[in-house]
Scaffold this motif. Structure first.
Motif, mmCIF file in Angstrom:
data_model
loop_
_atom_site.group_PDB
_atom_site.id
_atom_site.type_symbol
_atom_site.label_atom_id
_atom_site.label_comp_id
_atom_site.label_asym_id
_atom_site.label_seq_id
_atom_site.Cartn_x
_atom_site.Cartn_y
_atom_site.Cartn_z
ATOM 1 N N ARG A 122 0.837 -1.179 -0.068
ATOM 2 C CA ARG A 122 -0.061 -0.027 -0.196
ATOM 3 C C ARG A 122 0.877 1.373 0.033
ATOM 4 O O ARG A 122 0.431 2.267 -0.611
ATOM 5 N N ASP A 123 1.992 1.251 0.830
ATOM 6 C CA ASP A 123 2.820 2.581 0.869
ATOM 7 C C ASP A 123 3.460 2.906 -0.780
ATOM 8 O O ASP A 123 3.509 3.905 -1.149
ATOM 9 N N THR A 124 3.717 1.553 -1.075
ATOM 10 C CA THR A 124 4.355 1.735 -2.582
ATOM 11 C C THR A 124 3.404 2.324 -3.789
ATOM 12 O O THR A 124 3.758 3.110 -4.521
ATOM 13 N N PHE A 125 1.954 1.682 -3.486
ATOM 14 C CA PHE A 125 1.047 2.499 -4.413
ATOM 15 C C PHE A 125 1.039 3.675 -4.101
ATOM 16 O O PHE A 125 0.773 4.445 -5.250
ATOM 17 N N THR A 126 0.851 4.065 -3.125
ATOM 18 C CA THR A 126 0.737 5.746 -2.587
ATOM 19 C C THR A 126 1.964 6.516 -3.402
ATOM 20 O O THR A 126 1.753 7.285 -3.840
ATOM 21 N N MET A 127 2.967 5.969 -3.167
ATOM 22 C CA MET A 127 4.264 6.819 -3.756
ATOM 23 C C MET A 127 4.158 6.907 -5.264
ATOM 24 O O MET A 127 4.275 7.709 -5.840
ATOM 25 N N LEU A 128 3.872 5.638 -5.795
ATOM 26 C CA LEU A 128 3.824 5.602 -7.349
ATOM 27 C C LEU A 128 2.518 6.553 -7.714
ATOM 28 O O LEU A 128 2.607 7.461 -8.747
ATOM 29 N N HIS A 129 1.340 6.675 -7.069
ATOM 30 C CA HIS A 129 0.427 7.747 -7.434
ATOM 31 C C HIS A 129 0.809 8.981 -7.186
ATOM 32 O O HIS A 129 0.538 9.918 -8.211
ATOM 33 N N GLU A 130 1.549 9.236 -6.270
ATOM 34 C CA GLU A 130 1.955 10.937 -5.913
ATOM 35 C C GLU A 130 2.929 11.082 -7.032
ATOM 36 O O GLU A 130 3.184 12.165 -7.446
ATOM 37 N N ARG A 131 3.855 10.048 -7.616
ATOM 38 C CA ARG A 131 4.897 10.286 -8.553
ATOM 39 C C ARG A 131 4.091 10.575 -9.915
ATOM 40 O O ARG A 131 4.819 10.503 -11.138
ATOM 41 N N GLY A 132 2.819 10.086 -10.225
ATOM 42 C CA GLY A 132 1.805 10.298 -11.268
ATOM 43 C C GLY A 132 1.848 9.154 -12.218
ATOM 44 O O GLY A 132 1.556 9.021 -13.285
ATOM 45 N N VAL A 133 2.148 8.071 -11.915
ATOM 46 C CA VAL A 133 2.138 6.768 -12.480
ATOM 47 C C VAL A 133 0.826 6.370 -12.605
ATOM 48 O O VAL A 133 0.129 6.478 -11.748
ATOM 49 N N PHE A 134 0.218 6.191 -13.864
ATOM 50 C CA PHE A 134 -1.118 6.009 -14.200
ATOM 51 C C PHE A 134 -1.743 4.682 -13.648
ATOM 52 O O PHE A 134 -1.130 3.533 -13.742
ATOM 53 N N MET A 135 -2.830 4.976 -12.862
ATOM 54 C CA MET A 135 -3.425 3.628 -12.275
ATOM 55 C C MET A 135 -4.795 4.077 -12.109
ATOM 56 O O MET A 135 -5.169 5.172 -12.103
#
Length: 586
Positions: free
Chosen positions: A294-307
């Protein structure tokens, strides 16, 4: 219709072997009966059959008093001309065909001096089934991957997991979800899937598992499984194989950030940052995170990786005596060693529009504590290879959609990809409260649950969940352990399942909450080239990315992602996307 020898030879497979499907024999057939059935089926003499192997064996238990075994066999006849003659005689029979090529074929191999040019090595983040097979294929192609796993190596991880189960002590970085082998290590070890598999990649997965120490029967039984204890040694062997081929596996390496460069529309991954502060440069990164990062998903979302948000399911684990399931499924043949412990697959469409279904059924297994976050309770199921524990267990879960779990209160429009995680956490925290702490799980007897009353004492079924089960009222509307629509749907489904499996709604059966991590609550969407839609070089893969559901499909996805990455690095044509597994194109 007759096939000429020239036409037979022109097929995309050899006529060295013939495959016969749907060869049906009694459960208690005599030794040698398979060979006799082959000879009879093909209208040959026994001396004409040089050899045969069983490719698959399943059973048909619809008539419990007359269960039959169903074989798929590959046959080698005494002469190729004889095999051509058989193909001509059975040209209109779909159950007699040349044996297809199920071998694995690499998209390419790195030249010997490939890494002498100072190329950056590909990274694989996560070492569950998807990460293992992605790393293995990359290593076998000569690309020397670096694997970054946030958890510990499998034996130390097992000790940490037992610490939660026996002592109620959680290590958030080393548990059922995180560590070498991934969540599949603490499961039934199921090795079958319903994905489309035109390239026979599941065979590659099974073959590698056998090389790593799995029993050879997984190559032919219809629903193969391994179990936790055997998986531990196999994972270690596969790690050693990757390292022997130049790969590197680094444990306790938590990826805390990603480095992405370039303007919008041309962004590219350039490396990762670890929690220790170390930076690793890379132009190709496989994200094999698992569904609980979950923490990695949040980081990727903050970096703009499309999900994007996706559906998943929530519910409980249910336990019955395994003998109840065996008798309901196999009748007088219950206990037959060929059949083993019985499983089931159930679906009910409730009157409120919800689908209720069994999930990850574990014959002869136990319910396990599967949380990865403090002060939350999550359940899952596992079995050993023997499947000889007293109880059967399965998830009884309800399908939910992003609109069910959206957090902004709106009726329409896009849902935040992170909303599903917040929804899971809500009910996991509620389960911790109902269990009254110490990672005890809230539980109820099925009879009490249906009547919407509090359970105060166990009956004939002893729950297997450790650290333990605290009996309560799971079905109290407005204050229960799940949303009201889930409670209503499950209460309706349990008696309906009784009509399919006698004893399923027995009053003493036990429900244990909650099962929330049936699949990832989001999808890190990718294109047909297996790369992120908006970050080149980033390859979302497996369960965490929303492209798999179980050991087998995760392993296949890891293979396909590794092939796509390898083709890009080596400059060779990628595998035709039309031949990719159905799961990879979700």
């Amino acid at each position: 219709m007759r096939l000429s020898p020239e036409l037979v030879a022109s097929q995309n497979h050899s006529v060295d072997m013939l495959r016969i499907t749907e060869l049906r024999l009694p459960l208690d057939h005599a030794e040698g009966a398979v060979r006799a059935a082959i000879v009879s089926r093909l209208g040959l003499q026994d001396t004409d059959l040089h050899a045969f192997t069983v490719f698959k064996r399943s059973h048909d238990a619809r008539k419990k008093t007359a269960i039959v075994l169903i074989y798929t066999v590959d046959c080698e006849l005494a002469a190729e001309a004889l095999q051509v003659d058989v193909l001509q005689r059975f040209a209109a029979d779909p159950h007699v065909r040349p044996t297809p090529d199920t071998g694995y074929h690499f998209v390419g191999h790195a030249p010997v001096d490939f890494h002498a040019e100072g190329r950056l090595r590909p990274l694989v983040v996560g070492f569950g089934p998807c990460g293992i097979f992605a790393a293995l294929i990359l290593a076998q192609m000569g690309l020397r991957p670096i694997v970054l796993e946030r958890g510990k190596e499998v034996r130390q991880r097992t000790k940490d997991t037992w610490g939660l189960w026996r002592q109620g002590v959680l290590n958030p970085e080393s548990n059922v979800q995180f560590g070498e082998g991934g969540a599949g290590t603490f499961s039934d070890g199921k090795l079958w899937s319903q994905i489309s598999d035109p390239r026979h990649l599941t065979r590659k997965v099974l073959t590698e598992f056998v090389k790593a120490g799995a029993p050879e029967e997984i190559l032919y039984v219809a629903k193969p499984h391994i179990g936790t204890f055997r998986l531990v040694g196999m994972v270690e062997k596969m790690r050693a194989d990757i390292e022997a081929l130049g790969g590197e596996i680094r444990f306790e390496q938590h990826v805390s950030d990603v480095r992405i460069e370039g303007p919008e529309g041309a962004r590219h991954i350039r490396g990762v940052t670890l929690a220790s502060g170390e930076q690793i440069r890379a132009d190709h990164v496989v994200l094999a995170l698992g569904h609980s990062a979950r923490d990695t998903f949040t980081m990727l979302h903050e970096r703009g990786v499309f999900m994007e948000a996706k559906p998943f399911s929530i519910g409980y684990r249910i336990e019955h005596p395994q003998g109840v399931i065996d008798r309901a499924r196999f009748g007088p043949h219950a206990g037959n060693p060929i059949l083993g412990a019985a499983d089931y697959k159930l679906v009910h469409h409730a009157s409120n529009g919800r689908a209720v279904y069994s999930f990850c059924m574990c014959p002869g297994g136990t319910v396990v504590a599967a949380t990865s976050e403090p002060n939350r309770v999550v359940t899952n199921g596992m079995s050993q290879y023997s499947r000889n524990e007293r109880n059967a267990n399965a998830g009884i879960v309800v399908g939910i959609t992003p609109q069910d779990y959206r957090q902004d209160g709106k009726a329409d429009g896009p849902v935040s990809p992170l909303d599903g995680m917040a929804f899971q956490r809500l009910w996991e925290s509620r389960a911790y409260e109902l269990g009254e702490g110490g990672y005890m799980a809230p539980g109820a007897l099925v009879g009490d649950f249906i009547k919407r009353q509090r359970s105060s004492a166990l009956g004939s079924v002893e729950p297997s969940y450790k650290p333990g089960v605290h009996l309560t009222d799971l079905a109290q509307k407005g204050r229960g352990s799940l949303p009201d629509y889930c409670l209503d749907a499950i209460r309706e489904a349990l008696p309906a399942f009784e009509r399919q499996i006698k004893g399923f709604s027995m009053p003493d059966a036990v429900l244990t909450g909650v099962e929330t991590r049936t699949s990832s609550p989001l999808r890190i969407t990718r294109g047909r080239d297996f790369q992120s839609l908006n970050v080149q070089g980033l390859y979302p893969a497996g369960e965490g990315a929303g492209y798999a559901g179980g050991i087998m499909s995760a392993g296949v996805d890891g293979i396909e992602v590794a092939e796509a990455l390898g083709a890009a690095v080596l400059g060779v044509p990628p595998v035709d996307a039309r031949k990719a597994s159905k799961a990879s194109q979700l």
